[in-house]
Write a protein that holds these residues in place. Structure first.
Motif, PDB file in Angstrom:
ATOM      1  N   ALA A 115      -6.758  20.521  15.217  1.00 17.00           N
ATOM      2  CA  ALA A 115      -5.519  21.111  13.580  1.00 17.00           C
ATOM      3  C   ALA A 115      -5.735  22.857  14.134  1.00 17.00           C
ATOM      4  CB  ALA A 115      -6.319  20.654  12.921  1.00 17.00           C
ATOM      5  N   TRP A 116      -5.047  23.375  14.568  1.00 16.02           N
ATOM      6  CA  TRP A 116      -4.460  24.886  14.074  1.00 16.02           C
ATOM      7  C   TRP A 116      -3.236  25.837  13.378  1.00 16.02           C
ATOM      8  CZ3 TRP A 116      -3.427  21.666  18.485  1.00 16.02           C
ATOM      9  CH2 TRP A 116      -2.531  21.848  18.920  1.00 16.02           C
ATOM     10  N   ALA A 117      -3.690  26.987  13.361  1.00 13.38           N
ATOM     11  CA  ALA A 117      -3.180  27.441  12.477  1.00 13.38           C
ATOM     12  C   ALA A 117      -1.298  27.441  12.980  1.00 13.38           C
ATOM     13  CB  ALA A 117      -3.428  28.629  10.964  1.00 13.38           C
ATOM     14  N   ASN A 118      -0.476  27.387  11.874  1.00 12.91           N
ATOM     15  CA  ASN A 118       0.474  28.155  12.818  1.00 12.91           C
ATOM     16  C   ASN A 118       1.388  29.202  12.629  1.00 12.91           C
ATOM     17  OD1 ASN A 118       1.790  25.505  13.350  1.00 12.91           O
ATOM     18  ND2 ASN A 118       2.394  24.392  10.880  1.00 12.91           N
ATOM     19  N   SER A 133     -12.080  29.683  15.143  1.00 18.00           N
ATOM     20  CA  SER A 133     -12.524  29.252  15.860  1.00 18.00           C
ATOM     21  C   SER A 133      -9.917  28.529  15.336  1.00 18.00           C
ATOM     22  CB  SER A 133     -12.683  27.233  15.921  1.00 18.00           C
ATOM     23  OG  SER A 133     -12.640  26.762  14.382  1.00 18.00           O
ATOM     24  N   GLY A 134      -9.689  27.346  14.996  1.00 15.60           N
ATOM     25  CA  GLY A 134      -8.255  27.689  14.972  1.00 15.60           C
ATOM     26  C   GLY A 134      -7.331  27.775  13.798  1.00 15.60           C
ATOM     27  N   GLY A 135      -8.131  28.284  12.627  1.00 11.28           N
ATOM     28  CA  GLY A 135      -7.572  29.168  11.373  1.00 11.28           C
ATOM     29  C   GLY A 135      -8.065  27.628  10.876  1.00 11.28           C
ATOM     30  N   VAL A 136      -8.097  26.825  10.219  1.00  7.58           N
ATOM     31  CA  VAL A 136      -7.893  25.074   9.579  1.00  7.58           C
ATOM     32  C   VAL A 136      -8.131  26.054   8.159  1.00  7.58           C
ATOM     33  CG1 VAL A 136      -8.324  23.621   8.936  1.00  7.58           C
ATOM     34  CG2 VAL A 136      -7.669  23.949  11.501  1.00  7.58           C
ATOM     35  N   PHE A 137      -9.331  26.765   8.060  1.00  7.22           N
ATOM     36  CA  PHE A 137      -9.708  26.843   6.424  1.00  7.22           C
ATOM     37  C   PHE A 137      -8.925  27.905   6.249  1.00  7.22           C
ATOM     38  CE2 PHE A 137     -12.059  30.084   3.745  1.00  7.22           C
ATOM     39  CZ  PHE A 137     -12.005  29.516   2.783  1.00  7.22           C
ATOM     40  N   ALA A 138      -8.456  29.194   6.656  1.00 10.94           N
ATOM     41  CA  ALA A 138      -7.579  29.620   6.140  1.00 10.94           C
ATOM     42  C   ALA A 138      -5.821  28.879   6.040  1.00 10.94           C
ATOM     43  CB  ALA A 138      -7.827  30.929   7.088  1.00 10.94           C
ATOM     44  N   ALA A 139      -5.571  28.457   6.161  1.00 14.97           N
ATOM     45  CA  ALA A 139      -5.022  27.661   5.619  1.00 14.97           C
ATOM     46  C   ALA A 139      -4.194  26.609   5.151  1.00 14.97           C
ATOM     47  CB  ALA A 139      -3.458  27.002   7.414  1.00 14.97           C
ATOM     48  N   LEU A 140      -5.852  25.852   4.622  1.00 18.68           N
ATOM     49  CA  LEU A 140      -5.889  25.386   3.867  1.00 18.68           C
ATOM     50  C   LEU A 140      -6.018  25.954   2.422  1.00 18.68           C
ATOM     51  CD1 LEU A 140      -9.070  23.201   4.982  1.00 18.68           C
ATOM     52  CD2 LEU A 140      -5.758  22.609   4.746  1.00 18.68           C
ATOM     53  N   LEU A 197      -4.292  18.677   3.498  1.00 21.85           N
ATOM     54  CA  LEU A 197      -3.759  18.607   5.132  1.00 21.85           C
ATOM     55  C   LEU A 197      -2.632  18.716   5.746  1.00 21.85           C
ATOM     56  CD1 LEU A 197      -6.087  19.236   7.179  1.00 21.85           C
ATOM     57  CD2 LEU A 197      -5.564  16.867   8.001  1.00 21.85           C
ATOM     58  N   ALA A 198      -2.042  17.717   4.729  1.00 17.45           N
ATOM     59  CA  ALA A 198      -0.554  17.064   5.419  1.00 17.45           C
ATOM     60  C   ALA A 198       0.441  18.467   4.273  1.00 17.45           C
ATOM     61  CB  ALA A 198       0.187  16.440   4.506  1.00 17.45           C
ATOM     62  N   LYS A 199      -0.128  19.024   3.520  1.00 18.40           N
ATOM     63  CA  LYS A 199       0.948  20.400   2.484  1.00 18.40           C
ATOM     64  C   LYS A 199       0.627  21.828   3.789  1.00 18.40           C
ATOM     65  CE  LYS A 199       0.532  18.262  -2.204  1.00 18.40           C
ATOM     66  NZ  LYS A 199      -0.040  18.665  -3.231  1.00 18.40           N
ATOM     67  N   ALA A 200      -0.289  21.661   4.218  1.00 18.38           N
ATOM     68  CA  ALA A 200      -0.824  23.023   4.776  1.00 18.38           C
ATOM     69  C   ALA A 200       0.045  23.430   6.471  1.00 18.38           C
ATOM     70  CB  ALA A 200      -2.490  23.213   5.142  1.00 18.38           C
ATOM     71  N   ARG A 201       0.097  24.685   6.197  1.00 18.22           N
ATOM     72  CA  ARG A 201       0.530  24.881   7.092  1.00 18.22           C
ATOM     73  C   ARG A 201       0.154  24.973   8.377  1.00 18.22           C
ATOM     74  NH1 ARG A 201       2.961  29.877   8.022  1.00 18.22           N
ATOM     75  NH2 ARG A 201       4.920  29.135   9.151  1.00 18.22           N
ATOM     76  N   LEU A 202       0.040  23.758   9.265  1.00 14.91           N
ATOM     77  CA  LEU A 202      -1.277  23.540  10.532  1.00 14.91           C
ATOM     78  C   LEU A 202      -0.541  22.526  10.865  1.00 14.91           C
ATOM     79  CD1 LEU A 202      -4.115  22.679   8.333  1.00 14.91           C
ATOM     80  CD2 LEU A 202      -4.466  24.282   9.699  1.00 14.91           C
TER      81      LEU A 202
END
Length: 748
Positions: free
Chosen positions: A75-78, A88-95, A309-314
């Motif tokens: 996963a990675w942030a849009n 890394s991919g910015g997942v925590f920030a997107a959540l 995870l489904a709601k976040a912009r990922l």
């Protein structure tokens, strides 16, 4: 007088501070131990003996994750800005953005000067402070209490931390999992002592105001420019980059000063207490275009985690479980260090950074680096087998189990190569592959066995190193029917597994006549090895027809195979590539290919006229000729004993010209874009090769004359291959072939 409560001791305490937060009378306080780690001090006079702290302690209480199975994703942030500010991919920030948008609160680690603190934020503007890795342990005293208050108010709460801190939070909550709580844990390599940071601050070039970061992604996440790098903001307003060569990051990387509990972490397992787990997706080969900006591994443990995870912009993509675990073993394995030496090295690290030596001295740092290198090498040797076993156990529990029946024990280079490629592809698709150990009979004379002894050893070494696990040995098709291996799917192929002239009495097994009828069965890139069906007995043909119709899906290597499946067995098959052609390269086996500017000959059926042709080509082009796979010397050619698999591949890949009548010799020539001539005179071999060449528009590379005409041969050798056009066709065929296999495995 109160009796001292039962809490984790100094060697098992994780420093989560849940016990401190839950104590209603303040009888427990945190303090910094002499080794630079946080511990808990008990005040006898304030304790009333309620034992709430004992029930809260995640080590003593032994809270367990919610039963279920976890799934891993890439996963990675849009949002590119969020992504580049993350490690890394910015997942925590997107959540976090998603929770804050709901009016929630996000808890995470931030730097307060040179120490790590855990804080709550309620505005997106404050999110940057929580982004990025912090390689220090913070004091969570008071943080759990705040989280509990927000939860009681009904506000959404995203709580992030390492696994023991998440366990501490659930301990404070009495094991409850409120619907408005989402937890994210981070894969942790262990907490180093604070003394290296203290020593660094004493000897830094400029007085430090705050630590800006511990990792540098300015040159890309997975690139030569990526590195651990300590960056500071100084009291005079300037910034400094100390790179990796400093006592803070050396201590983190060495594990020598880790707190005792981190050397045997009880929380490092795949299925965890948190809703989600986040890590770097090290070892990824599926998404190279995303490597510069960073890719995260996200493991989903609960339905709450999946929904967030489904709601976040990922961007969320499939990830290979085995590959992820092999490159990040702390996902499943919590032990580190050397058991008999932990106390000694712990004391050494404590004294080193607490003033016994000067960490500012290059000589002292070099000495520490040498000691750490030796210690880590011993650590690696002692733990690698246990790590491998834990990874295999995890993969076995979570992956789709495939039992593959192919010619895995043949002393044929192509058969071994396609077995390796098939298993490699299945692993990339997230399958746990086992080879069914049923062996076709290959007859060799005593002299051939004697001459081939070293070759036998080389093949055995390759199988031991690169093949997946095998089932127990089956000596007949009847044995396999009586005791079939456990699997979610049975698979036959690639190679000539449906050539009954080769498989003979084992043929029904290669048509998967064993196992429950409920099991999925597929044939992948199977080959009949000929254009016609060789079985003349009607009853036998009817039996194979019945077996063929049990398959859920069949793909074959040759166009003639598609026709045979339809006309003889009444099933629809599609044409797919041999697995060797689905590999981009075999660098794992060969290393980088260095051109050797020779002519490679790999031919099963040869003649004096063919050898005369070879000599003439060598003379014309001024290149040495290398004969591959020959046990006996050939007059007029330098003798080279049959190579191992890797050397055989390298000899084809490094050649300027390849002459072969082997299907896999042609396939490897195409993989490595070599100029080649398919020198086939035998009718039994020509169909398979012609079918492949016609798919790629290379029919003109086939020389099938019974008489050798040097002018025609040289014309072929002098004509270059348009590999741009070949690649276009090959990529389309790869998409179909991999898509077929992915669709079958996704149904499991």
């Amino acid at each position: 007088m109160a009796v001292k409560p039962q809490l984790a001791n100094r060697r098992t305490c994780t420093g989560c501070m849940a016990c401190v937060d839950v104590c209603p009378h303040g009888a427990l306080k945190s303090y910094m131990g002499r080794d630079g780690h946080l511990y808990v001090r008990w005040n006898r006079t304030q304790c009333i003996g309620c034992n709430i702290c004992s029930r809260t302690c995640p080590i003593v209480s032994g809270h367990e994750p919610t039963p279920g199975k976890s799934e891993i994703f890439a996963a990675w942030a849009n949002d590119e800005t969020l992504r580049m500010k993350s490690s890394s991919g910015g997942v925590f920030a997107a959540l976090a953005v998603e929770i804050l948008a709901q009016g929630g609160v996000v808890f995470g680690a931030a730097m307060n000067g040179t120490v790590v603190v855990h804080r709550a934020i309620e505005r997106i503007e404050d999110l940057e402070a929580l982004q990025g890795s912090k390689y220090q342990q913070g004091d969570l005293s008071g943080v759990y209490r705040k989280a509990r208050e927000y939860l009681r108010e009904g506000r959404p709460v995203l709580f992030s931390g390492v696994p023991c801190q998440i366990a501490g939070l659930y301990g404070v909550l009495g094991g409850r999992r409120p619907d408005n709580l989402l937890t994210v844990d981070l894969v942790c390599g262990g907490f180093p002592s604070y003394w290296p940071m203290k020593a660094f601050l004493r000897h830094s070039i400029k007085p430090v105001n705050t630590i800006r970061s511990f990792r540098d992604k300015t040159s890309g996440w997975r690139s030569k420019g990526y590195r651990y790098a300590l960056k500071t903001e100084n009291t005079d307003g300037t910034e400094s980059n100390y790179g990796f060569d400093n006592c803070v990051l050396l201590a983190f990387g060495s594990h020598m000063g880790n707190r005792y509990s981190c050397n045997d972490c009880k929380f490092a397992r795949f299925h965890r207490m948190a809703d989600l787990t986040i890590a770097d997706l090290w070892g990824d080969t599926e998404y190279p275009e995303q490597h510069y900006r960073g890719v995260s591994a996200v493991i989903v443990h609960t339905i709450h985690g999946r929904n967030l995870l489904a709601k976040a912009r990922l961007a969320i993509r499939p990830a290979n479980l085995l590959n992820s675990l092999e490159h990040n073993s702390r996902l499943v394995y919590g032990k580190c260090g050397v058991a008999g030496l932990r106390t000694i090295v712990h004391e050494f690290a404590t004294r080193f950074f607490n003033g016994f030596f000067s960490p500012a001295s290059p000589i002292a740092l070099a000495g520490y680096r040498i000691v750490a290198g030796i210690y880590n090498r011993i650590e690696h040797i002692l733990h690698r087998q246990a790590i491998a076993e834990r990874i295999q156990s995890c993969v076995g529990n979570y992956s789709k189990k495939v039992a593959l029946l192919t010619f895995h024990r043949s002393f044929n280079y192509g058969a071994v190569c396609q077995t390796y490629a098939t298993c490699h592809l299945l692993k990339k698709l997230g399958c746990d592959v086992r080879l069914i150990d049923l062996r076709i009979r290959e007859h060799y004379s005593f002299l051939q066995r004697l001459l081939g002894l070293i070759r036998t050893v080389r093949f055995a070494w390759f199988r031991h190193r690169y093949y997946p696990a095998l089932t127990h040995r089956y000596h007949s098709a009847a044995e396999l029917r009586a005791e079939p291996p456990e699997a979610d799917m049975y698979m036959t192929g690639s190679d000539q597994t449906w050539n009954t002239l080769i498989t003979k009495d084992l043929a029904p097994a290669f048509w998967l006549d064993f196992g429950s009828l409920e099991k999925k069965r597929i044939g992948f890139s199977v080959s009949f090895g000929q254009d016609t069906w060789p079985v003349k007995d009607a009853a036998e043909t009817a039996r194979f027809t019945m077996l063929a119709n049990r398959f859920d899906a069949v793909s074959v290597r040759e166009k003639e195979g598609v026709d045979l499946c339809r006309e003889i067995f009444g099933i629809n098959a599609i044409q797919t590539l041999d697995p060797t052609l689905l590999m981009d390269n075999f660098d794992e086996l060969t290393g980088p290919i260095v051109p050797r500017h020779h002519i490679a000959s790999y031919k099963f059926l040869d003649s004096p006229a063919y050898y005369s042709c070879l000599k003439e080509l060598g003379r014309i082009y001024g290149k040495p000729v290398e004969l591959l796979g020959k046990l006996k010397p050939i007059r007029g050619f330098r003798y080279r004993y049959p190579q191992g698999i890797a050397r055989w591949i390298e000899s084809i890949a490094a050649a300027d010209l390849v002459l072969t009548d082997s299907f896999h010799g042609v396939a490897l020539s195409i993989v490595y874009r070599r100029n080649f001539v398919a020198f086939v005179g035998d009718r039994s071999r020509i169909g398979r090769i012609r079918s492949l060449l016609s798919q790629l528009g290379l029919e003109d590379r086939l020389y099938s004359g019974t008489q050798i005409d040097m002018r025609s041969v040289r014309l072929l050798c002098d004509t270059p291959i348009d590999y741009v056009a070949v690649e276009e066709r090959l990529n389309r065929l790869k998409t179909v072939s991999i898509g077929f296999l992915r669709e079958m495995t996704d149904r499991l």
